[in-house]
Write a protein that holds these residues in place. Sequence first.
Motif, PDB file in Angstrom:
ATOM      1  N   THR A  97      -1.259  -2.308  -2.903  1.00 16.02           N
ATOM      2  CA  THR A  97      -2.520  -1.587  -2.692  1.00 16.02           C
ATOM      3  C   THR A  97      -2.632  -0.381  -3.621  1.00 16.02           C
ATOM      4  OG1 THR A  97      -1.494  -0.367  -0.856  1.00 16.02           O
ATOM      5  CG2 THR A  97      -2.772  -2.329  -0.309  1.00 16.02           C
ATOM      6  N   GLU A  98      -1.502   0.274  -3.891  1.00 16.88           N
ATOM      7  CA  GLU A  98      -1.516   1.416  -4.800  1.00 16.88           C
ATOM      8  C   GLU A  98      -1.719   0.977  -6.246  1.00 16.88           C
ATOM      9  OE1 GLU A  98      -0.976   4.984  -4.299  1.00 16.88           O
ATOM     10  OE2 GLU A  98      -1.752   4.292  -2.369  1.00 16.88           O
ATOM     11  N   TYR A 144       3.578  -4.261   0.364  1.00 18.34           N
ATOM     12  CA  TYR A 144       2.143  -4.149   0.629  1.00 18.34           C
ATOM     13  C   TYR A 144       1.630  -2.792   0.143  1.00 18.34           C
ATOM     14  CZ  TYR A 144      -2.321  -3.863   3.076  1.00 18.34           C
ATOM     15  OH  TYR A 144      -3.658  -3.702   3.370  1.00 18.34           O
ATOM     16  N   TYR A 145       2.398  -1.745   0.418  1.00 21.41           N
ATOM     17  CA  TYR A 145       2.011  -0.415  -0.059  1.00 21.41           C
ATOM     18  C   TYR A 145       1.948  -0.391  -1.583  1.00 21.41           C
ATOM     19  CZ  TYR A 145       2.553   4.468  -1.409  1.00 21.41           C
ATOM     20  OH  TYR A 145       2.401   5.694  -2.017  1.00 21.41           O
ATOM     21  N   GLY A 163      -5.213  -1.962  -5.867  1.00 17.24           N
ATOM     22  CA  GLY A 163      -6.380  -1.667  -5.041  1.00 17.24           C
ATOM     23  C   GLY A 163      -6.256  -2.220  -3.636  1.00 17.24           C
ATOM     24  N   GLU A 164      -6.983  -1.617  -2.722  1.00 16.66           N
ATOM     25  CA  GLU A 164      -6.878  -1.977  -1.300  1.00 16.66           C
ATOM     26  C   GLU A 164      -7.403  -3.373  -0.989  1.00 16.66           C
ATOM     27  OE1 GLU A 164      -8.800   1.027   0.941  1.00 16.66           O
ATOM     28  OE2 GLU A 164      -7.304   2.577   0.498  1.00 16.66           O
ATOM     29  N   ASN A 165      -8.259  -3.901  -1.840  1.00 17.23           N
ATOM     30  CA  ASN A 165      -8.840  -5.223  -1.566  1.00 17.23           C
ATOM     31  C   ASN A 165      -7.951  -6.373  -2.024  1.00 17.23           C
ATOM     32  OD1 ASN A 165     -11.172  -4.077  -0.434  1.00 17.23           O
ATOM     33  ND2 ASN A 165     -12.119  -3.839  -2.468  1.00 17.23           N
ATOM     34  N   THR A 166      -6.805  -6.043  -2.624  1.00 14.03           N
ATOM     35  CA  THR A 166      -5.901  -7.082  -3.115  1.00 14.03           C
ATOM     36  C   THR A 166      -5.143  -7.721  -1.946  1.00 14.03           C
ATOM     37  OG1 THR A 166      -5.596  -5.794  -5.148  1.00 14.03           O
ATOM     38  CG2 THR A 166      -4.048  -7.590  -4.743  1.00 14.03           C
TER      39      THR A 166
END
Length: 355
Positions: free
Chosen positions: A246-247, A242-243, A250-253
């Motif tokens: 998002t990196e 998950y980290y 993007g955070e909305n993925t």
Amino acid sequence: MARLSSYPLIFVNMNSLQEQVHKYESEIKAFHPNDAAELEAYRIKFLGTKGIVKLVFGEMKNVPVENKKEAGQILNAFKLLAEAQYDAFKHLQSAGKQKNANVDATLPGTPIPAGTRHPLRMVEKEIVSIFEKIGFSVASGPEIEDDWHNFTSLNMPENHTARDMQDTFYVSQNPDWVLRTHTSSVQARIMETQPLPIRVICPGRVYRNETISARAHCFFHQIEGLYIDKDVSFADLKQTLYYFVTEMFGENTKLRFRPSYFPFTEPSAEMDISCTVCGGKGCSLCKHTGWVEILGCGMVHPNMLRNFGIDPEVYTGFAFGMGVERITQIKYQVNDLRLYSQNDVRFLKQFRSIT
């Protein structure tokens, strides 16, 4: 300004020869040009095709035979002196050219076209950087592997389809040596040699005996990860990935895990992310499902741990693997895998602003 005198050539005897040459030698020694023009006048007068040195040597025919040896020594020394004096100020020629050249040193130079990193290398570097931030180190291994590290130690039975000739490039078959089919072989070597705990990622090129097309190639690049320690759980795997997502995207993925099977992990899963092109609405990249598969993962199989003398009752671990080409395709919307290896500068130039 340096001045050059002129003396007539009148050789009556050896005394007159010596006297005449001495006058020119005195003039040569006293000559110190200020610029390239004065040096060129000196060259023409003394060393030119009709210069004094050539004319003086031409008078040798009038020198008596008994004096020719002595006269030759005098004239050779005279010639060497004239040439040495010219060479001593030869630097004025380049200085004169620079002085006359219409060059403005304050203007910017002619720009040299800048190159760019290959998109696969850029994405690989970015992936490695993300995992390094959370404690993963980078490991590498040979591209030509033996059967143990590439298949057997990874809990692949002898009749596994991955061993078939249509899937694997065999270098030799007695014993079996292959072009590695995955970077899991690097994980095997790390488990064999490195003390616990282990937390590594393994980037590298791998090979599969597949027909080259827009969606497949006979070689590609993988990055696999391995984490083995006490009390490692599937929740740790999910949080790590998950980290990464998002990196990277993007955070909305969004992401989801689907049950799957791999011989070296149990339980196993495939991980999808929401399509970055259509935002999950459906497009050609996600085949109108809204989801794109990016990697396989799972908990390290107990049999694999035992193969390297690791007690599965004490240690657990997770592993994952992704294709760099796949991540690059999603990130930059590359629609043909063959573009990565064709070295078409029109394709590569599109990534210049990214580097």
